[in-house]
Design an enzyme around this catalytic site. Structure first.
Site, PDB file in Angstrom:
ATOM      1  N   ASP A  63      -2.361   7.484 -13.889  1.00  0.00           N
ATOM      2  CA  ASP A  63      -2.964   8.017 -12.676  1.00  0.00           C
ATOM      3  C   ASP A  63      -2.671   9.521 -12.655  1.00  0.00           C
ATOM      4  OD1 ASP A  63      -4.023   8.007  -9.952  1.00  0.00           O
ATOM      5  OD2 ASP A  63      -1.940   8.205  -9.307  1.00  0.00           O
ATOM      6  N   ASP A  65      -2.961  12.078  -9.249  1.00  0.00           N
ATOM      7  CA  ASP A  65      -2.350  12.528  -7.997  1.00  0.00           C
ATOM      8  C   ASP A  65      -1.100  11.710  -7.678  1.00  0.00           C
ATOM      9  OD1 ASP A  65      -4.171  14.595  -7.218  1.00  0.00           O
ATOM     10  OD2 ASP A  65      -5.629  13.059  -6.686  1.00  0.00           O
TER      11      ASP A  65
END
Length: 341
Positions: A63, A65
Site C-alpha cells: 500500500d 498512504d
C-alpha cells in the site's frame, strides 16, 4: 510400559531454542518493542523459506498512504495523496473566476473565492465522517464497503469540481508535508539492486503518488503502480478519474483484474506484503500459485481498539513505527545468499 527419555528430549529442545535464537540474532529488528507477532515460529519459518528461494522468487506488494508514507510527524498527521490535492495552487484560474462572479463572500474588505475554502472544508468533513468508519474494528468489511465507495466517490466529485490543474501537481507536492517513512531509500534501493519488483497498490491518487516518489528519487524501473488516476482534458484540467474506482476494501478485485497484465510479477511465488489496513491483505490475491506470503501491518492509529484484529490478521504488526526498519531487515535477510541449498 512407557519409557521417558528426558536427556534426548531436553537436547532437542535446547537445539531448537538455540536455532531460534540464532535466527532472531540475524534479524534483531524483530525483537523491537513495536513488533507484535501471533506466531513467531511461523514468521521465522516463512522468512527462512523465502530466503532459501532467493530474490528471484520474490515480489513485494505494498500500500502507499500511511504504509510507505509516514502516518504522522512531530505529532501532526502527514497528508495522504488525496490531502495533497487540497491546495489552492491546483485550482484552475477559470474555475476561480467563475466562483468569484457566482459566489463570493465579503470579509475584512476582501472578496474571497468560495471554492478556495468550501471544497477543502468539505473534504475534511468527509474525512472526519468516514475515516472513523474505515478503522472501526466493530464493523465488518462488508458493512464498510458501500460507505467507502460513497466516501471516495464524493471526494473525487469534489476534486473534479475544483478543476485540478495538472501543471501544478509537482509544485503542490513540493509544498506539502508528505513524507516517506524513515529508511525508504534503503528499501527502494535494495529492491532495485536485487531486481525485485515492487507493486504499489494504492487507493489514493496515482498521479500524486508518482510525483511523491519521483521527488524522493525512488521512482525506479522495478516500481509498478495500481491506483486511481486522473483524466485531464486538452488544457490540463481534471475532468474525471480513469477506470474502476479503487478504495480500501476492494483491492482484491483490483488485484485479480490487473494480475495478468503485470508480467514482471509472474513466476515469483513468494510475496512480502505491506499495508496499514485489513483491506490491504487482499492485495496478493492476484498472485497465482503462491508459495509463501509474509504480511506486515502498520498499526498507526486506534491501537488498543484494533490491536487484536491486526495480530489475528497480519503475520507481523508494527505499532506506531514510522520507519522501514523491520521490512528492510527482512528484505536484507531474504535477499542474502547465505546457506541456500
Amino acid at each position: 510400559m512407557i519409557y521417558h527419555i528426558p536427556s534426548i528430549y531436553t537436547s532437542v529442545r535446547s537445539v531448537l531454542a538455540i536455532w531460534h535464537q540464532l535466527r532472531k540474532a540475524e534479524i534483531p529488528e524483530l525483537a523491537k518493542c513495536s513488533v507484535l507477532m501471533r506466531e513467531r515460529s511461523r514468521v521465522e519459518e516463512t522468512i527462512y523459506a523465502m530466503q532459501r528461494a532467493g530474490a528471484g522468487s520474490l515480489q513485494v506488494i505494498s500500500d502507499f498512504d500511511m504504509t510507505l508514507t509516514r502516518f504522522a510527524h512531530n505529532g501532526k498527521r502527514v497528508p495522504t495523496t488525496h490531502n495533497i490535492l487540497d491546495n489552492q495552487l491546483l485550482i484552475d484560474e477559470d474555475c476561480t473566476k467563475k466562483q468569484v462572479h457566482a459566489d463570493t463572500s465579503f470579509a475584512g474588505g476582501l472578496y474571497i473565492c468560495s471554492v478556495c475554502f468550501v471544497v477543502p472544508l468539505q473534504m475534511r468533513e468527509l474525512l472526519n465522517t468516514y475515516y472513523p468508519i474505515e478503522i472501526d474494528a466493530s464493523r465488518t468489511a462488508e458493512e464498510k464497503l458501500p460507505l467507502m465507495v460513497e466516501w471516495w466517490t464524493k471526494v473525487h466529485e469534489l476534486l473534479i469540481q475544483q478543476r485540478i490543474r495538472k501543471d501544478m501537481l509537482a509544485q503542490a507536492v513540493r509544498e506539502s508535508s508528505a513524507m516517506l517513512r524513515d529508511g525508504y531509500k534503503v528499501f527502494f534501493d535494495r529492491l532495485t539492486e536485487q531486481q525485485v519488483p515492487l507493486l504499489i497498490f494504492s487507493a489514493g491518487v496515482g498521479d500524486v503518488l508518482e510525483e511523491v516518489i519521483r521527488q524522493n528519487h525512488v521512482f525506479l524501473p522495478n516500481v509498478h503502480i495500481i491506483s486511481n488516476y486522473m483524466d485531464f482534458d486538452q488544457t490540463g484540467v481534471l475532468r474525471a478519474f480513469k477506470g474502476q474506482l479503487i478504495h480500501t476494501f476492494n483491492k482484491r478485485e483490483g488485484a485479480l483484474s490487473h494480475a495478468a497484465g503485470l508480467r514482471a510479477l509472474q513466476g515469483r511465488p513468494n510475496v512480502l506484503l505491506l499495508g496499514d489496513s485489513l483491506g490491504d491483505l487482499t492485495m496478493a490475491d492476484g498472485v497465482s500459485e503462491h508459495q509463501n506470503i509474509l504480511t506486515i501491518g502498520f498499526l498507526n492509529d486506534q491501537v488498543e481498539e484494533r490491536k487484536e484484529s491486526y495480530i489475528n490478521s497480519f503475520d507481523i504488526v508494527l505499532v506506531k513505527d514510522e520507519t522501514m526498519d523491520v521490512p528492510n531487515a527482512i528484505l536484507r535477510y531474504i535477499t542474502s545468499s547465505r546457506d541456500r541449498k
